[in-house]
Design a protein around this motif. Structure first.
Motif, PDB file in Angstrom:
ATOM      1  N   TYR A  41      -6.124  -7.087  -3.090  1.00  0.00           N
ATOM      2  CA  TYR A  41      -5.040  -7.283  -2.141  1.00  0.00           C
ATOM      3  C   TYR A  41      -4.964  -8.708  -1.600  1.00  0.00           C
ATOM      4  O   TYR A  41      -4.030  -9.033  -0.892  1.00  0.00           O
ATOM      5  CB  TYR A  41      -5.182  -6.313  -0.971  1.00  0.00           C
ATOM      6  CG  TYR A  41      -5.000  -4.876  -1.383  1.00  0.00           C
ATOM      7  CD1 TYR A  41      -3.750  -4.390  -1.712  1.00  0.00           C
ATOM      8  CD2 TYR A  41      -6.080  -4.016  -1.459  1.00  0.00           C
ATOM      9  CE1 TYR A  41      -3.576  -3.085  -2.105  1.00  0.00           C
ATOM     10  CE2 TYR A  41      -5.917  -2.712  -1.849  1.00  0.00           C
ATOM     11  CZ  TYR A  41      -4.662  -2.247  -2.172  1.00  0.00           C
ATOM     12  OH  TYR A  41      -4.497  -0.957  -2.565  1.00  0.00           O
ATOM     13  N   ASN A  77      -2.678  10.215   0.665  1.00  0.00           N
ATOM     14  CA  ASN A  77      -3.403   9.140   0.001  1.00  0.00           C
ATOM     15  C   ASN A  77      -3.109   7.861   0.773  1.00  0.00           C
ATOM     16  O   ASN A  77      -1.947   7.478   0.917  1.00  0.00           O
ATOM     17  CB  ASN A  77      -2.957   9.013  -1.463  1.00  0.00           C
ATOM     18  CG  ASN A  77      -3.696   7.902  -2.189  1.00  0.00           C
ATOM     19  OD1 ASN A  77      -4.825   7.580  -1.852  1.00  0.00           O
ATOM     20  ND2 ASN A  77      -3.054   7.320  -3.176  1.00  0.00           N
ATOM     21  N   LEU A  78      -4.159   7.233   1.276  1.00  0.00           N
ATOM     22  CA  LEU A  78      -4.026   5.974   2.002  1.00  0.00           C
ATOM     23  C   LEU A  78      -4.652   4.887   1.153  1.00  0.00           C
ATOM     24  O   LEU A  78      -5.850   4.916   0.876  1.00  0.00           O
ATOM     25  CB  LEU A  78      -4.721   6.057   3.364  1.00  0.00           C
ATOM     26  CG  LEU A  78      -4.759   4.778   4.190  1.00  0.00           C
ATOM     27  CD1 LEU A  78      -3.355   4.296   4.521  1.00  0.00           C
ATOM     28  CD2 LEU A  78      -5.549   4.974   5.456  1.00  0.00           C
ATOM     29  N   GLU A  79      -3.832   3.943   0.718  1.00  0.00           N
ATOM     30  CA  GLU A  79      -4.335   2.841  -0.090  1.00  0.00           C
ATOM     31  C   GLU A  79      -3.697   1.555   0.396  1.00  0.00           C
ATOM     32  O   GLU A  79      -2.474   1.388   0.316  1.00  0.00           O
ATOM     33  CB  GLU A  79      -4.023   3.066  -1.568  1.00  0.00           C
ATOM     34  CG  GLU A  79      -4.711   2.062  -2.453  1.00  0.00           C
ATOM     35  CD  GLU A  79      -4.655   2.439  -3.918  1.00  0.00           C
ATOM     36  OE1 GLU A  79      -4.763   1.519  -4.721  1.00  0.00           O
ATOM     37  OE2 GLU A  79      -4.503   3.614  -4.246  1.00  0.00           O
ATOM     38  N   GLY A  80      -4.534   0.672   0.900  1.00  0.00           N
ATOM     39  CA  GLY A  80      -4.030  -0.591   1.438  1.00  0.00           C
ATOM     40  C   GLY A  80      -3.166  -0.340   2.651  1.00  0.00           C
ATOM     41  O   GLY A  80      -3.603   0.261   3.629  1.00  0.00           O
ATOM     42  N   ASN A  84       0.730   7.649   1.685  1.00  0.00           N
ATOM     43  CA  ASN A  84       1.530   8.614   0.928  1.00  0.00           C
ATOM     44  C   ASN A  84       1.185  10.038   1.354  1.00  0.00           C
ATOM     45  O   ASN A  84       0.010  10.376   1.492  1.00  0.00           O
ATOM     46  CB  ASN A  84       1.251   8.494  -0.574  1.00  0.00           C
ATOM     47  CG  ASN A  84       1.736   7.209  -1.161  1.00  0.00           C
ATOM     48  OD1 ASN A  84       2.824   6.749  -0.865  1.00  0.00           O
ATOM     49  ND2 ASN A  84       0.917   6.601  -2.004  1.00  0.00           N
ATOM     50  N   TYR A 117       1.991  -0.107   8.495  1.00  0.00           N
ATOM     51  CA  TYR A 117       1.907   0.662   7.253  1.00  0.00           C
ATOM     52  C   TYR A 117       3.292   1.084   6.774  1.00  0.00           C
ATOM     53  O   TYR A 117       4.169   1.412   7.563  1.00  0.00           O
ATOM     54  CB  TYR A 117       1.076   1.927   7.461  1.00  0.00           C
ATOM     55  CG  TYR A 117      -0.384   1.671   7.704  1.00  0.00           C
ATOM     56  CD1 TYR A 117      -1.276   1.582   6.652  1.00  0.00           C
ATOM     57  CD2 TYR A 117      -0.874   1.516   8.997  1.00  0.00           C
ATOM     58  CE1 TYR A 117      -2.631   1.347   6.880  1.00  0.00           C
ATOM     59  CE2 TYR A 117      -2.220   1.282   9.230  1.00  0.00           C
ATOM     60  CZ  TYR A 117      -3.083   1.193   8.162  1.00  0.00           C
ATOM     61  OH  TYR A 117      -4.413   0.956   8.390  1.00  0.00           O
TER      62      TYR A 117
END
Length: 151
Positions: A41, A77-80, A84, A117
Motif C-alpha cells: 500500500y 472483509n477489511l483490507e487496507g 466489504n 474507509y
C-alpha cells in the motif's frame, strides 16, 4: 599508454559513454527500485492507527444486520482502507428492504471511520436465478450515502 596517447578522442568518447551508462543505470535504480518496499500500500495507509475499526464493532454491525428476518448470512472483509460486507438475503426480500440493511454500517461507525474507509456491500440471495440480485452498494469515503447498482 601509447594507445591512449594516440587515441585521445576515442578514449575520451568511450569514457563519457561509460559514465553516462552508469549514471543512467543509477537513475533507473532510484526511479523504479528504491521506492519499492514490502508494503503493497505504500503510504496510502498512513493514519490508519487513529481510525482503526475494532473487531467488536464489526461483529456488532454483523449482528445488527443478522437480526433482520430476511437475512440469511453476513460476512465481512477489511483490507487496507476498504471494508466489504457480503449479505445473503432470502429471495422474497424486496430490493428496497435489502438496501435498508446497510443502515447499521452508517450508524455504528464513527464519522472519522466513515471518512477514512470506503465501504462496499454485496447483497445476494439464496436463489441463483434471481432477477433482482445481486446488488452492490458503495460508499466512498468522501460521500455521505451509498450508491447502488441499477439492476
Amino acid at each position: 599508454m601509447d594507445f591512449i596517447k594516440k587515441n585521445k578522442l576515442t578514449v575520451f568518447i568511450v569514457g563519457c559513454v561509460v559514465v553516462c551508462v552508469i549514471a543512467l543505470l543509477i537513475t533507473f535504480y532510484f526511479l523504479f527500485f528504491k521506492g519499492s518496499s514490502n508494503n503493497k500500500y505504500g503510504d496510502r495507509l498512513d493514519g490508519i492507527d487513529q481510525v482503526s475499526i475494532e473487531a467488536e464493532k464489526i461483529g456488532d454491525i454483523e449482528n445488527s444486520i443478522k437480526s433482520k428476518s430476511s437475512v440469511i448470512s453476513v460476512s465481512h472483509n477489511l483490507e487496507g482502507r476498504l471494508l466489504n460486507f457480503t449479505i445473503e438475503v432470502s429471495s422474497s426480500t424486496k430490493k428496497a428492504t435489502a438496501k435498508k440493511l446497510v443502515s447499521p454500517i452508517s450508524s455504528k461507525l464513527s464519522k472519522d471511520q466513515l471518512s477514512f474507509y470506503d465501504v462496499q456491500v454485496f447483497i445476494t440471495c439464496d436463489n441463483e436465478k434471481s432477477k433482482v440480485y445481486p446488488i452492490i452498494g458503495y460508499k466512498h469515503k468522501t460521500s455521505n450515502k451509498f450508491i447502488w447498482t441499477n439492476n
